[in-house]
Design an enzyme around this catalytic site. Sequence first.
Site, PDB file in Angstrom:
ATOM      1  N   ILE A 179       0.587  -1.112   0.044  1.00  0.00           N
ATOM      2  CA  ILE A 179      -0.137   0.087  -0.045  1.00  0.00           C
ATOM      3  C   ILE A 179       0.974   1.310  -0.166  1.00  0.00           C
ATOM      4  CG2 ILE A 179      -1.512   1.422   1.525  1.00  0.00           C
ATOM      5  CD1 ILE A 179      -2.934  -0.891   0.212  1.00  0.00           C
ATOM      6  N   THR A 182       2.790   1.962  -3.345  1.00  0.00           N
ATOM      7  CA  THR A 182       1.878   2.315  -4.448  1.00  0.00           C
ATOM      8  C   THR A 182       1.264   3.631  -4.056  1.00  0.00           C
ATOM      9  OG1 THR A 182       1.190   0.063  -4.732  1.00  0.00           O
ATOM     10  CG2 THR A 182      -0.201   1.791  -5.694  1.00  0.00           C
ATOM     11  N   GLU A 183       1.123   3.885  -2.838  1.00  0.00           N
ATOM     12  CA  GLU A 183       0.579   5.251  -2.697  1.00  0.00           C
ATOM     13  C   GLU A 183       1.519   6.315  -2.844  1.00  0.00           C
ATOM     14  OE1 GLU A 183      -2.579   6.357  -1.896  1.00  0.00           O
ATOM     15  OE2 GLU A 183      -3.440   4.459  -1.747  1.00  0.00           O
ATOM     16  N   SER A 184       2.600   6.257  -2.173  1.00  0.00           N
ATOM     17  CA  SER A 184       3.742   7.680  -2.002  1.00  0.00           C
ATOM     18  C   SER A 184       4.903   7.005  -2.330  1.00  0.00           C
ATOM     19  CB  SER A 184       3.576   8.143  -0.631  1.00  0.00           C
ATOM     20  OG  SER A 184       4.243   7.201   0.159  1.00  0.00           O
ATOM     21  N   TYR A 269      -4.870   0.069  -9.606  1.00  0.00           N
ATOM     22  CA  TYR A 269      -4.183   0.203  -8.190  1.00  0.00           C
ATOM     23  C   TYR A 269      -4.222  -1.325  -7.493  1.00  0.00           C
ATOM     24  CZ  TYR A 269      -4.099   1.689  -3.238  1.00  0.00           C
ATOM     25  OH  TYR A 269      -3.594   1.897  -1.939  1.00  0.00           O
TER      26      TYR A 269
END
Length: 303
Positions: A179, A182-184, A269
Amino acid sequence: MRRGLVLCASLALLVGAAQAARMGETPLTPAEQDALRQHADYLHEAGLRFEHGEGVPREPDRAAACYCESARQGSADGMYALGWMYANGRGVPRDDAYAGTLFAMAAMLAHPQAEQMRRFTGPYTGNVPDCLHAPAWEQDDGLITQLMARLPADRHPIIEQVARTAPDFGVDARFALAIAATESAFNPQALSPRNAMGVMQLIPETAERFNVRNAYDPAQNIRGGLAYLRWLLAYFRGDVRLVAAAYNAGEGAVERFKGVPPYPETQAYVARILGFFSERQHPYDASVVESSAVMTPVFMADR
């Protein structure tokens, strides 16, 4: 023994982090190897002080924890000392199988008294105490090493912080890493066009919902994101695809479409998360929140 283990393991974080960062890459330099040996020796000496009350309160459980971390870093003295504690039931429950294995390990490293002690405890069995196994956050199938190889050095402590903190929330470290990556890409200053902030890309509403006062503080942000993942895991009964989709598009969108929403961004995503974390089902704590009533027919059909 857990309290003492945490205290002594914390002494090893800097050295352990350097070691983890090098795994699978170039071999450790002689200077780095020497630093690791010195740290293992320091932990052994700390164990001696706690065991005998030398300048500190006498606390056998802390002594055992320090010896165990020293042994885990390859110290024959740490192995022998921990074996002695198991052989005598001092600070830990007596266990001759553990003691025999630890003495055998120390003997293989030429510890002078270890071979003699094996006569009293029995042969090597392969059984070792839990503290000698890698912590849950290190059991990542090499994902930490892969991420560190791809990202700049200033992101490495953030990667480790995510992995270390995830088990506190009942979240698999690999899933949490997927997570955050992928997010930041583990950037604590990241800001999206939708005002999602920090490592776990918390929007203001989610940050407030999970008591994150400063979304740009990595520790607060990571804990807030993990609290949200824990909540989503319970709400969607551990379905990884639905949890990932909800993290991206919101739980309302997942309920509205009774599955992964048909948004290209969300579908991409979810695919990326599954590329990092291939499990389709994740353990969850049902006491966190009652599962989604809207999704109950879907859960039943999946059975």
